[in-house]
Scaffold this active site. Sequence first.
Site, PDB file in Angstrom:
ATOM      1  N   THR A   1      -3.177 -15.275  -1.052  1.00  0.00           N
ATOM      2  CA  THR A   1      -3.096 -16.553  -0.359  1.00  0.00           C
ATOM      3  C   THR A   1      -2.345 -16.413   0.959  1.00  0.00           C
ATOM      4  O   THR A   1      -2.392 -17.317   1.798  1.00  0.00           O
ATOM      5  CB  THR A   1      -2.408 -17.611  -1.229  1.00  0.00           C
ATOM      6  OG1 THR A   1      -1.063 -17.199  -1.515  1.00  0.00           O
ATOM      7  CG2 THR A   1      -3.161 -17.809  -2.527  1.00  0.00           C
TER       8      THR A   1
ATOM      9  N   HIS B   1       0.814  -1.209   0.000  1.00  0.00           N
ATOM     10  CA  HIS B   1       0.000   0.000   0.000  1.00  0.00           C
ATOM     11  C   HIS B   1       0.853   1.266   0.000  1.00  0.00           C
ATOM     12  O   HIS B   1       0.413   2.303  -0.489  1.00  0.00           O
ATOM     13  CB  HIS B   1      -0.965  -0.008   1.187  1.00  0.00           C
ATOM     14  CG  HIS B   1      -2.155  -0.884   0.956  1.00  0.00           C
ATOM     15  ND1 HIS B   1      -3.437  -0.536   1.330  1.00  0.00           N
ATOM     16  CD2 HIS B   1      -2.252  -2.095   0.368  1.00  0.00           C
ATOM     17  CE1 HIS B   1      -4.277  -1.501   0.977  1.00  0.00           C
ATOM     18  NE2 HIS B   1      -3.573  -2.459   0.412  1.00  0.00           N
TER      19      HIS B   1
END
Length: 314
Positions: free
Chosen positions: A262, A118
Amino acid sequence: RPGHGPANFSHADFQSNAMFSKTFLASCALAACALEVADAFVAPTPAMARLNVRSAASSPLVRTGLVQAASTRPAGRTILFMAASEDHVKQLKECKQALWDLVDKTNANPIMVRLAWHDSGTYDVNIKDWPDCGGAIGSIRFDPEINHGANAGLASALKMLEPIKKKFPLVSHADLFQMASAVSIEHAGGPKIDMKYGRVDSEQCSPEGNLPDAEAGDNGKYGGDGGTASTEDATPGGHLRKVFYRMGLGDKEIVALSGAHTLGRAWKDRSGLGAEKTKFTSGDAVARKDGKPGIGKAGGSSWTEKWLGVYKSY
């Protein structure tokens, strides 16, 4: 975005003969980690001294304390480097060990990867000046960026890293975030990433709207006009292409990086998606690849059973 909600993307949104081969999909998760989380979004960013910890002791950067502008840098781009020193290299090495100990104790691997993504995922390849171009510049630690909707929950990751930053003041926040991600991937059984360091911190926050949306908005569209360029699109695939193409990445990188989901869980208080808990995220679940107990905070929804490890099964 590990720790964030997965978007509802269909294969039809990314149809490509090569992209959806059985072999490629089987290796998505590993490919996501093999991409240099620190460098994939930062290589074009002018805030790197291109310092490799393993070879820095013999580098001209250390011997002279100066850095020459790399000839591979895009023409017309403002170049900003952080000079290196032996003390800097020493702190980088010790910082890496401290981060390893942190994730081993707290199982915070997924949120560290998400924090790095981010911070770096705001990069805009079309903007030539630093820090306007965004990227891994450490600005996510400031308000309003840390309070952007896409960054919900990441303040806790910043808090966990504060003692390490205080102990190693020569390591920039930008380097610290990316190193934490790479260490977290390696600790989870992923590849040892050949990292480069020397990123310079910025206090200029990136605008909201540069990161992907997990779901469509009230208007039925994904993304919007915020950020450095519009990412609005009626389809999730079109939205993702606008986000990633802005960074200079393509469809293969979109699929590979999606495999990073995942590692970690979706939390309802972060993305609006995810169950309160599942049998794979309850307090007694064993999710680490090394088989050790502990998952950190219980709850959320995972894509896989062993969501604290890096596997090829996705």
